[in-house]
Design a protein around this motif. Structure first.
Motif, PDB file in Angstrom:
ATOM      1  N   VAL A 130       0.834  -1.206   0.000  1.00 30.00           N
ATOM      2  CA  VAL A 130       0.000   0.000   0.000  1.00 30.00           C
ATOM      3  C   VAL A 130       0.867   1.254   0.000  1.00 30.00           C
ATOM      4  N   LEU A 131       1.920   1.270   0.822  1.00 35.61           N
ATOM      5  CA  LEU A 131       2.745   2.480   0.920  1.00 35.61           C
ATOM      6  C   LEU A 131       3.690   2.626  -0.269  1.00 35.61           C
ATOM      7  N   ARG A 132       3.910   1.540  -1.027  1.00 29.96           N
ATOM      8  CA  ARG A 132       4.681   1.686  -2.261  1.00 29.96           C
ATOM      9  C   ARG A 132       3.850   2.476  -3.270  1.00 29.96           C
ATOM     10  N   ALA A 133       2.563   2.197  -3.311  1.00 31.94           N
ATOM     11  CA  ALA A 133       1.674   2.884  -4.260  1.00 31.94           C
ATOM     12  C   ALA A 133       1.401   4.321  -3.817  1.00 31.94           C
ATOM     13  N   ASP A 134       1.344   4.553  -2.519  1.00 30.40           N
ATOM     14  CA  ASP A 134       0.974   5.878  -2.004  1.00 30.40           C
ATOM     15  C   ASP A 134       1.821   6.157  -0.766  1.00 30.40           C
ATOM     16  N   PRO A 135       3.032   6.706  -0.956  1.00 32.70           N
ATOM     17  CA  PRO A 135       3.983   6.803   0.154  1.00 32.70           C
ATOM     18  C   PRO A 135       3.508   7.762   1.250  1.00 32.70           C
ATOM     19  N   ALA A 136       3.973   7.481   2.445  1.00 31.72           N
ATOM     20  CA  ALA A 136       3.668   8.332   3.594  1.00 31.72           C
ATOM     21  C   ALA A 136       4.968   8.927   4.132  1.00 31.72           C
ATOM     22  N   LEU A 137       4.911  10.202   4.537  1.00 33.86           N
ATOM     23  CA  LEU A 137       6.071  10.842   5.156  1.00 33.86           C
ATOM     24  C   LEU A 137       6.156  10.453   6.625  1.00 33.86           C
ATOM     25  N   VAL A 138       4.984  10.262   7.226  1.00 42.35           N
ATOM     26  CA  VAL A 138       4.900  10.080   8.675  1.00 42.35           C
ATOM     27  C   VAL A 138       4.045   8.850   8.997  1.00 42.35           C
ATOM     28  N   GLY A 139       4.445   8.114  10.014  1.00 41.20           N
ATOM     29  CA  GLY A 139       3.653   6.988  10.485  1.00 41.20           C
ATOM     30  C   GLY A 139       3.226   7.203  11.931  1.00 41.20           C
ATOM     31  N   ILE A 140       2.011   6.793  12.250  1.00 41.08           N
ATOM     32  CA  ILE A 140       1.548   6.823  13.638  1.00 41.08           C
ATOM     33  C   ILE A 140       1.399   5.375  14.092  1.00 41.08           C
ATOM     34  N   ILE A 141       2.070   5.025  15.180  1.00 38.34           N
ATOM     35  CA  ILE A 141       2.024   3.648  15.677  1.00 38.34           C
ATOM     36  C   ILE A 141       1.108   3.579  16.885  1.00 38.34           C
ATOM     37  N   ALA A 142       0.009   2.879  16.724  1.00 38.47           N
ATOM     38  CA  ALA A 142      -0.973   2.739  17.816  1.00 38.47           C
ATOM     39  C   ALA A 142      -1.302   1.268  18.009  1.00 38.47           C
ATOM     40  N   VAL A 143      -0.280   0.442  17.989  1.00 42.65           N
ATOM     41  CA  VAL A 143      -0.444  -1.006  18.197  1.00 42.65           C
ATOM     42  C   VAL A 143       0.056  -1.350  19.602  1.00 42.65           C
ATOM     43  N   PRO A 144      -0.244  -2.555  20.111  1.00 45.58           N
ATOM     44  CA  PRO A 144       0.297  -2.939  21.423  1.00 45.58           C
ATOM     45  C   PRO A 144       1.829  -2.954  21.409  1.00 45.58           C
ATOM     46  N   GLY A 145       2.404  -2.770  22.581  1.00 52.98           N
ATOM     47  CA  GLY A 145       3.853  -2.675  22.723  1.00 52.98           C
ATOM     48  C   GLY A 145       4.632  -3.778  22.029  1.00 52.98           C
ATOM     49  N   GLU A 146       4.164  -5.016  22.130  1.00 55.02           N
ATOM     50  CA  GLU A 146       4.911  -6.140  21.557  1.00 55.02           C
ATOM     51  C   GLU A 146       5.077  -5.995  20.048  1.00 55.02           C
ATOM     52  N   ALA A 147       4.126  -5.353  19.388  1.00 51.06           N
ATOM     53  CA  ALA A 147       4.144  -5.305  17.925  1.00 51.06           C
ATOM     54  C   ALA A 147       4.819  -4.047  17.388  1.00 51.06           C
ATOM     55  N   ALA A 148       5.116  -3.097  18.279  1.00 52.33           N
ATOM     56  CA  ALA A 148       5.496  -1.757  17.822  1.00 52.33           C
ATOM     57  C   ALA A 148       6.829  -1.729  17.068  1.00 52.33           C
ATOM     58  N   GLN A 149       7.839  -2.444  17.561  1.00 51.03           N
ATOM     59  CA  GLN A 149       9.147  -2.374  16.901  1.00 51.03           C
ATOM     60  C   GLN A 149       9.083  -2.933  15.483  1.00 51.03           C
ATOM     61  N   ASP A 150       8.368  -4.021  15.315  1.00 54.67           N
ATOM     62  CA  ASP A 150       8.237  -4.607  13.985  1.00 54.67           C
ATOM     63  C   ASP A 150       7.532  -3.632  13.036  1.00 54.67           C
ATOM     64  N   VAL A 151       6.480  -2.998  13.523  1.00 53.66           N
ATOM     65  CA  VAL A 151       5.763  -2.013  12.704  1.00 53.66           C
ATOM     66  C   VAL A 151       6.706  -0.851  12.348  1.00 53.66           C
ATOM     67  N   ALA A 152       7.491  -0.402  13.322  1.00 51.02           N
ATOM     68  CA  ALA A 152       8.431   0.700  13.068  1.00 51.02           C
ATOM     69  C   ALA A 152       9.429   0.311  11.978  1.00 51.02           C
ATOM     70  N   ASP A 153       9.994  -0.892  12.079  1.00 53.84           N
ATOM     71  CA  ASP A 153      10.965  -1.343  11.079  1.00 53.84           C
ATOM     72  C   ASP A 153      10.346  -1.322   9.683  1.00 53.84           C
ATOM     73  N   ARG A 154       9.113  -1.801   9.607  1.00 51.19           N
ATOM     74  CA  ARG A 154       8.467  -1.884   8.291  1.00 51.19           C
ATOM     75  C   ARG A 154       8.106  -0.494   7.762  1.00 51.19           C
ATOM     76  N   LEU A 155       7.674   0.400   8.636  1.00 49.45           N
ATOM     77  CA  LEU A 155       7.377   1.769   8.197  1.00 49.45           C
ATOM     78  C   LEU A 155       8.640   2.446   7.677  1.00 49.45           C
ATOM     79  N   VAL A 156       9.752   2.251   8.392  1.00 54.79           N
ATOM     80  CA  VAL A 156      11.007   2.886   7.978  1.00 54.79           C
ATOM     81  C   VAL A 156      11.441   2.335   6.621  1.00 54.79           C
ATOM     82  N   ARG A 157      11.338   1.020   6.449  1.00 52.56           N
ATOM     83  CA  ARG A 157      11.697   0.437   5.144  1.00 52.56           C
ATOM     84  C   ARG A 157      10.773   0.949   4.042  1.00 52.56           C
ATOM     85  N   ALA A 158       9.536   1.292   4.408  1.00 51.97           N
ATOM     86  CA  ALA A 158       8.582   1.799   3.409  1.00 51.97           C
ATOM     87  C   ALA A 158       8.777   3.302   3.158  1.00 51.97           C
TER      88      ALA A 158
END
Lengths: 207, 207
Positions: free
Chosen positions: A131-159
């Motif tokens: 999704v973010l390849r088609a429509d890139p985002a400058l900023v990400g908001i992470i509102a997931v539980p703590g256990e999932a946050a680092q993985d989401v951050a890694d993927r947002l940064v790669r995107a």
């Protein structure tokens, strides 16, 4: 200074909404709770000028602050996690901050995926990269539980995300080129609870 | 230091949940992203001791931190404003922080007043003084629109609240004896947007 400019703009918009076209530095200082000298220096720094006799034109100053704060294009924002906090954030910003463009929201819950929630399409978290390849985002908001946050951050940064508003209760590890702002409601509330106690009781607890 | 103790406790609880009874200062330091020296000094300040060979007993350290952070009685919390943000906060804390006791929630909307929302009774805002006289709160959470926040703060302070978590986008005027912590999601997000922009673009905006 960025925080002060954000505050000035907010006060100026309310000032304009009250039908007042001009504002003196001491009036803006009073609203933003800084000194007049700080207001004058900040306004000078961003290259705006007023007159000692008539103050600043509020609308012009709002425009000038916008040229500093707002990217030339409306920045794309991706929200990950549509639990109660994520949804509150989406609602809050969709209503109060139309200058932000929510590119997409992501959640793992099947009953949310595919729906449009507060004006924003919700995708499955597995599709974040696509999704973010088609429509890139400058900023990400992470509102997931703590256990999932680092993985989401890694993927947002790669995107390609360059800034993160982190609402999850963990510290994220990110490259130095990515700006992270942590908002941890639980830590804030525990601080309030601690400092609300009578001082004698706090000192006894430490003794 | 209060913020660090909050973070230590959170990491220690997760550590214990993983079935690990003991922790070394450098391990806790790594989780909390501070130096081992800071961990050892903080732990000494709150009067707990470990051994260089075996580290700290994690459960004992959690208890000791609790004796510092947590008031002897479960602190009463009053929440004013049950819009999307207020409800998210209530849900979040009711689930994750059972040590807090939500005394009451207040809202102006007739369809919320009288209902029990996420385990907390919602009263009309006009009844704030009466309700808190019967069941006092140590801490207030303000989740009302900016225009209403100062009035709510004044009334909470008169009702005996000693600490405020302010989610409204305004600075509150309160007596020096009342501790206020501001959490302003909009300011945080605008900061992220600003610092996410390429540095050259930011500098041009300021030039």
């Amino acid at each position: 200074m960025v925080e002060r400019l954000v505050a000035y703009r907010r006060h100026l918009r309310r000032w304009l909404a009250d039908g007042k076209p001009r504002i003196y530095s001491h009036e803006l200082a009073g609203l933003a709770q800084v000194t007049s000298a700080v207001v004058r220096r900040d306004v000078m720094t961003i290259g705006y000028t007023g007159s000692p006799a008539k103050g600043y034109a509020a609308a012009g100053l709002v425009d000038r602050i916008g040229r500093v704060l707002d990217p030339p294009q409306r920045p794309g924002v991706a929200l990950v996690g549509l639990g109660s906090l994520g949804r509150a954030v989406l609602k809050h910003f969709a209503r109060l901050h139309p200058e932000l463009r929510f590119v997409a929201a992501f959640d793992v819950s099947p009953e949310k995926v595919g729906r449009i929630i507060d004006g924003c399409r919700c995708h499955g978290s597995a599709d974040l990269e696509t999704v973010l390849r088609a429509d890139p985002a400058l900023v990400g908001i992470i509102a997931v539980p703590g256990e999932a946050a680092q993985d989401v951050a890694d993927r947002l940064v790669r995107a390609g995300v360059r800034g993160i508003l982190n609402l999850a209760p963990v510290r994220l590890q990110t490259p130095p080129t990515v700006y992270v702002e942590d908002v941890d409601l639980a830590v804030s509330l525990e601080k309030v609870v601690f400092f609300a106690r009578p001082e004698t009781e706090r000192l006894e607890a430490l003794a």
